[in-house]
Design a protein around this motif. Sequence first.
Motif, PDB file in Angstrom:
ATOM      1  N   VAL B 637       0.852  -1.192   0.000  1.00  0.00           N
ATOM      2  CA  VAL B 637       0.000   0.000   0.000  1.00  0.00           C
ATOM      3  C   VAL B 637       0.886   1.241   0.000  1.00  0.00           C
ATOM      4  CG1 VAL B 637      -1.660   1.333   1.347  1.00  0.00           C
ATOM      5  CG2 VAL B 637      -1.856  -1.149   1.239  1.00  0.00           C
ATOM      6  N   ILE B 638       0.481   2.200  -0.796  1.00  0.00           N
ATOM      7  CA  ILE B 638       1.128   3.507  -0.680  1.00  0.00           C
ATOM      8  C   ILE B 638       0.094   4.474  -0.154  1.00  0.00           C
ATOM      9  CG2 ILE B 638       2.199   5.417  -1.916  1.00  0.00           C
ATOM     10  CD1 ILE B 638       3.131   3.429  -3.994  1.00  0.00           C
ATOM     11  N   LEU B 639       0.411   5.063   0.990  1.00  0.00           N
ATOM     12  CA  LEU B 639      -0.494   6.080   1.520  1.00  0.00           C
ATOM     13  C   LEU B 639       0.091   7.438   1.177  1.00  0.00           C
ATOM     14  CD1 LEU B 639      -1.421   4.768   5.056  1.00  0.00           C
ATOM     15  CD2 LEU B 639      -2.924   5.013   3.125  1.00  0.00           C
ATOM     16  N   SER B 640      -0.587   8.141   0.346  1.00  0.00           N
ATOM     17  CA  SER B 640      -0.086   9.456  -0.023  1.00  0.00           C
ATOM     18  C   SER B 640      -0.770  10.490   0.846  1.00  0.00           C
ATOM     19  CB  SER B 640      -0.375   9.720  -1.488  1.00  0.00           C
ATOM     20  OG  SER B 640      -0.156  11.072  -1.763  1.00  0.00           O
ATOM     21  N   GLU B 641       0.020  11.347   1.447  1.00  0.00           N
ATOM     22  CA  GLU B 641      -0.581  12.361   2.316  1.00  0.00           C
ATOM     23  C   GLU B 641      -0.759  13.676   1.600  1.00  0.00           C
ATOM     24  OE1 GLU B 641       0.921  12.553   6.230  1.00  0.00           O
ATOM     25  OE2 GLU B 641       1.489  10.452   6.255  1.00  0.00           O
ATOM     26  N   LYS B 642      -0.418  13.677   0.358  1.00  0.00           N
ATOM     27  CA  LYS B 642      -0.605  14.905  -0.410  1.00  0.00           C
ATOM     28  C   LYS B 642      -2.070  15.051  -0.775  1.00  0.00           C
ATOM     29  CE  LYS B 642       2.444  13.909  -3.359  1.00  0.00           C
ATOM     30  NZ  LYS B 642       3.093  13.795  -4.633  1.00  0.00           N
ATOM     31  N   ARG B 643      -2.471  16.276  -0.869  1.00  0.00           N
ATOM     32  CA  ARG B 643      -3.817  16.513  -1.354  1.00  0.00           C
ATOM     33  C   ARG B 643      -3.737  16.856  -2.819  1.00  0.00           C
ATOM     34  NH1 ARG B 643      -7.840  21.111   0.623  1.00  0.00           N
ATOM     35  NH2 ARG B 643      -8.857  20.946  -1.382  1.00  0.00           N
ATOM     36  N   ASN B 644      -4.573  16.209  -3.582  1.00  0.00           N
ATOM     37  CA  ASN B 644      -4.532  16.467  -5.008  1.00  0.00           C
ATOM     38  C   ASN B 644      -5.290  17.765  -5.298  1.00  0.00           C
ATOM     39  OD1 ASN B 644      -4.362  16.362  -7.699  1.00  0.00           O
ATOM     40  ND2 ASN B 644      -5.094  14.273  -7.894  1.00  0.00           N
ATOM     41  N   SER B 645      -4.527  18.780  -5.641  1.00  0.00           N
ATOM     42  CA  SER B 645      -5.163  20.098  -5.767  1.00  0.00           C
ATOM     43  C   SER B 645      -6.072  20.168  -6.982  1.00  0.00           C
ATOM     44  CB  SER B 645      -4.093  21.179  -5.841  1.00  0.00           C
ATOM     45  OG  SER B 645      -3.250  20.915  -6.940  1.00  0.00           O
ATOM     46  N   SER B 646      -5.765  19.383  -7.982  1.00  0.00           N
ATOM     47  CA  SER B 646      -6.602  19.442  -9.176  1.00  0.00           C
ATOM     48  C   SER B 646      -7.984  18.869  -8.892  1.00  0.00           C
ATOM     49  CB  SER B 646      -5.946  18.698 -10.318  1.00  0.00           C
ATOM     50  OG  SER B 646      -5.851  17.340  -9.993  1.00  0.00           O
ATOM     51  N   VAL B 647      -8.034  17.951  -7.961  1.00  0.00           N
ATOM     52  CA  VAL B 647      -9.333  17.383  -7.600  1.00  0.00           C
ATOM     53  C   VAL B 647     -10.080  18.333  -6.656  1.00  0.00           C
ATOM     54  CG1 VAL B 647     -10.477  15.436  -6.496  1.00  0.00           C
ATOM     55  CG2 VAL B 647      -8.460  15.052  -7.882  1.00  0.00           C
ATOM     56  N   ALA B 648      -9.295  19.026  -5.857  1.00  0.00           N
ATOM     57  CA  ALA B 648      -9.910  19.860  -4.821  1.00  0.00           C
ATOM     58  C   ALA B 648     -10.860  20.897  -5.401  1.00  0.00           C
ATOM     59  CB  ALA B 648      -8.817  20.553  -4.007  1.00  0.00           C
ATOM     60  N   ALA B 649     -10.524  21.355  -6.571  1.00  0.00           N
ATOM     61  CA  ALA B 649     -11.377  22.383  -7.178  1.00  0.00           C
ATOM     62  C   ALA B 649     -12.776  21.865  -7.462  1.00  0.00           C
ATOM     63  CB  ALA B 649     -10.743  22.888  -8.462  1.00  0.00           C
ATOM     64  N   HIS B 650     -12.893  20.554  -7.531  1.00  0.00           N
ATOM     65  CA  HIS B 650     -14.194  19.979  -7.871  1.00  0.00           C
ATOM     66  C   HIS B 650     -14.946  19.486  -6.654  1.00  0.00           C
ATOM     67  CE1 HIS B 650     -13.588  19.942 -12.252  1.00  0.00           C
ATOM     68  NE2 HIS B 650     -12.322  19.863 -11.936  1.00  0.00           N
ATOM     69  N   GLN B 651     -14.420  19.746  -5.474  1.00  0.00           N
ATOM     70  CA  GLN B 651     -15.026  19.132  -4.301  1.00  0.00           C
ATOM     71  C   GLN B 651     -15.821  20.100  -3.449  1.00  0.00           C
ATOM     72  OE1 GLN B 651     -11.553  17.315  -2.833  1.00  0.00           O
ATOM     73  NE2 GLN B 651     -12.175  15.299  -3.554  1.00  0.00           N
ATOM     74  N   VAL B 652     -16.737  19.521  -2.745  1.00  0.00           N
ATOM     75  CA  VAL B 652     -17.624  20.323  -1.923  1.00  0.00           C
ATOM     76  C   VAL B 652     -16.970  20.553  -0.571  1.00  0.00           C
ATOM     77  CG1 VAL B 652     -19.901  20.386  -0.881  1.00  0.00           C
ATOM     78  CG2 VAL B 652     -19.584  19.306  -3.077  1.00  0.00           C
TER      79      VAL B 652
END
Lengths: 448, 744
Positions: B637-652
């Motif tokens: 498993v790879i746990l990535s702690e980064k937040r994907n900023s490109s996805v963030a724009a689409h999130q509530v």
Amino acid sequence: HYAMKVKVLSRNPDDYVRETKLDIQRVPRNYDPSLHPFEVTREYTRALNATKLERVFAKPFLASLDGHRDGVNCMAKHPKSLSTILSGSCDGELKLWNLTKRECVRTLQAHEGFVRGVVVRFCGSSFFTIGDDKNIKQWKMETPGYGEEEEPINTILGKSVFTSIDHHHKDAVFVTSGQQVDIWDEQRTSPIRSFSWGVDSINCVRFNPVETELLASCASDRSIVLYDMREAAPLKKVIMTMRSNTLCWNPMEAYHFTCCNEDYNLYTYDMRYLDKPYTVHMDHVSAVLDVDYSPTGQEFVSASFDKSIRIFPKDGGHSREVYHTKRMQHVICIKWSSDNKYILSGSDEMNIRLWKANAAEKLGMLAPREKAAVNYNQKLKEKFQHHPQIRRIARHRHLPKAVYSQVKEIRIMKEARSRKERNVRKHAKPGSMPVVTEKEKHVVTVVK
Amino acid sequence: MIVFWVVQGGSDDERKHCRLLEAISSLGGKTRLAMSESELYFHGSLPTGEGDKINLSDLIGTLDKAPTALTATKKQLKNLEHNHTALDTPLTRKETEQIQRVVAFEKTSKEVSRWQSVVVQNQKAEQLVFPLNQEPSGPKRMEHVVSGWKAQTPLEQEIFNLLHVNQQPLHNPVLTQNEEATMKAMSLEEAKIRRAELQKVRALQSYYEAKARREKKIKSKTYHRVQKKVMRKEYLKRFDEMVKTDPAAALEELKKMELSRMKERMSLKHQNSGKWARSKAIMAKYDDGARKAMQQQLEVNKDLTMKLVIPTNEEDEDEVAEALPDFVNDAEPILDPINPWMRGKLSTEPAAQEESNCLVPPAAGPGDVKAGDGPDLLREEEEQVEETEEEAILRGFEERRKLRRAKDAVEVAPVVMEESEGKSSDDDDEVVEISEFTSLYRGLVKDHVEPPVEPPRAGADPCVSQGEGPALLEEGLVRVRTLEDMELLGQDVSACEPAPQTTQTLSTEQTEPQSATKQADGKRKRKKMIDPNEVLTKEAKVIKVPFAPTAVEDVEDTDEQRFIIKEAFAGDDVISDFLKDKKKQESAGMPKVVDLTLPGWGEWGGGGLQPSRSKRKRFRIKVAPPPPRKDQKLLNVILSEKRNSSVAAHQVSQVMFPFTNPAQFERTIRAPVGHTWNTGNAVQKITAPKIVTQLGAIIEPISREELVKGENQAVTGKSNLRSDQGPQQKRRSQQKKKHKHKKN
């Protein structure tokens, strides 16, 4: 005891053979979710596309009916014909329009001075007009034949100027307002009943379309008065901070009406509880001059002095749509067509404009598949409406610069006022300055 | 008052008189009024004001003179005199009016309140169909009327039998077959018109033919040449126009031209083998013009026979690989459960197979054979990636791997979970089952929703309004007309959105590929071998594949296929790739030493001079190592702690109004509505619009009948707006009529 199981590929022809060649081909489908992954992302993309397309196709303006030689002061819908509309202008001229052909079918000089109001009888056979010449005239709906003169069926000479007229939805009774509210029988030349409460002139009076004996009026003393035709006296009066120009009853909810006010807002009241409005609708940046409900009672449209038209949901505080064009001046009167599809606006610069009620809607018949696609897209938009990208796109509207700057200014003013209030409250004795909600702010008093 | 009440019988005339006087007074001025008052005094029976009341005894006094017949009334009046309860003075007009109004208002509001149930019902209704009381308008079709009617009497039945015998249509009783045939036939006028048209067409055709024949007969070559030239010119002109106006048609034309060219190429024309060419060849020695013609001919030939350059396959592939967006790589259901490469998902099963296969060194890729290192094949192969012999073979695999990696990033089973997901390795199986993006998405939503992310900002920023209140519109000066404008709008949003927090900018930054490879080199020295048993700590789990073939294939066949696949993807090792990936991420997460030495500062600087050692030591800053990674013990498993900023724009970022908690919201979002996931009926039901209107139908205001229906429903608990009018409604209308009569 071990029997080998042999599976043979076999299909029942009933499952795939059509009975006739006109039948639709059967498409076997497998709804196993593992075969259709990423449902959320895929639907999100679809929703985004649907929203974008909606905005691309949002072209609400359909036509402009020109022909009046002065500002359009009043309009009336025909109760039986969708394509007919009547409009009266400030030079006393009245025009009948055919909306499908988008042309004027009849013109008549109804009054001297303004045509203050026009209303069609519930059966659609005749209509009434009132004007600045203190006359009430009843006209036939049909165009007079060759050689006949354009003459009213009846003319009633009133004592004072009438400001508005409305017809009962079932009986041969109509109501006018002016110095007082007069209820007329069509057969008589004097009012069968008159209501007056105070001395100020009354701008507008409207019959309730559901409880047909009820009436509401707004007067220039900033009041809204309710009447019952069967009673001898008016029912109740509410006085607001500023004058209401017109009002409109909700055609699906007997006790709700909306009035448009000089203070840029519209107020929806429950007639049983007049002490504060049910909803305050704000967004306009100038006085609101006219309001009309959609026949479904879900929304209403308002016309404003700020040269724009706005559509509000009946219980929403803000508009869902704003319409404007460069050439449209102060919008004086507005009507929502009785098939819930179109909006008509009459404005200062002598034009009547035809708008779509849903800006991006496709007009005309839709194929079943088209309809299904529209419904699906609508549902998707609804489902993902809170996602920032979608919301941003769905809500974006273009505004003329004047209105935009006015909106900004008003916002600043409001903020300043609330800030001041907050500060004053901070330094006042606790409890001495109760918080007044936006709804309560605009009502001065209720008179019994 | 008492006076009138008592002497009611005799005072009728008096009252009439009073009324008349009043009427007169209203007409006239003061004098009239004065006169009427004096008259009243003259009569003497009326009170002049409130001050002097009339005493009963005064009235009775007059009765005293009357005969004894009135003694009974006298008694009564005397009794009355003993009762000293006088009525109050009447209320003022203002007060009475107010009371009237209050009473009337209460009455009407009660009446109006009857609508409450209907209004609430309509507000809650899933769907409202307008017009409310809908009946098919207009005259009904005969078929409907007929189909509703049945033969009952014997006579009718007999007639029907007769009709049956004569094959008269019953259910479609519009036309008989013969009638239909006659209807289909043309009328005389139509036929005449058609004939005239045909005649005209025929005549034109013959003229045209004659003309063509005439032209063909002309022997002049110059004429034909000129003609041809003109034709060609015209054609080109038309083509140019077409390019502008109708590109599709132009393309078609171009294809036609291409085809003719190809035909030309295949034929022997312009090959200098014709009669004319041969003669010219002879003439060319002596004649300049002939030589030129020859040359021209040759050029034409060259042009025509030139082979068009077709882009090679390799380039194509590359393009595809670059152009492929992530979403194109949606997992496609492929029937083979064994082949992990074809499925685009790494299930546990193939890994297990690999495990078993590793024991027996397979005769896999040529590279492996050359390496020939026994059971450590996998690692060795990796070490020798750079070796020149293998490069040629591996390049192909590398390409494929790239492609696949792009896919893996989206969907493959080695789950790249967000930290916030908070799931440990226990849930691995479950996670595998959920499509990866959904889990990612859910995690992000949760992450977003739980803490109130941003403090409310004040200011006239358009972004504020979305969190601020129920404003429905975001009005601006920008007109949005095209999809491109829409994209710009979207960018605005992302600009407004709070930038994803970059707390560990240094540590989480992606290292440049160079340094990454360097580090990988270093790692390789340390650890060369990874036992697959160590990696795959879990028992292999067989996943049922929906399209499992029902017919059993030959074992040999599958073996063979497996072998082929093995051979094809010999150098392509998923597990080691994954581990490499993980290693890379780990190393990227480690803090780097920051060197802040400034050469030449406080000492001599220049070419070939190094800053002193002490200085370097002093200004090299070692950052404290970050806390241990959460996936340290989770090998696959790879746990990535980064937040994907490109996805963030689409999130509530907030729980919006109708929802009370994030879970609710997620549930609604997760349930798909489209027909890809639901049956037709279900989709129809889910996507049914809230308000349905009929095209071209006038919607009348709600009528009182609905109220009666609503009341009925409130009792029965049904909700059907379109139910027929019941007997109650009739009764109601009758009541209404009565009411009217009363009023009148």
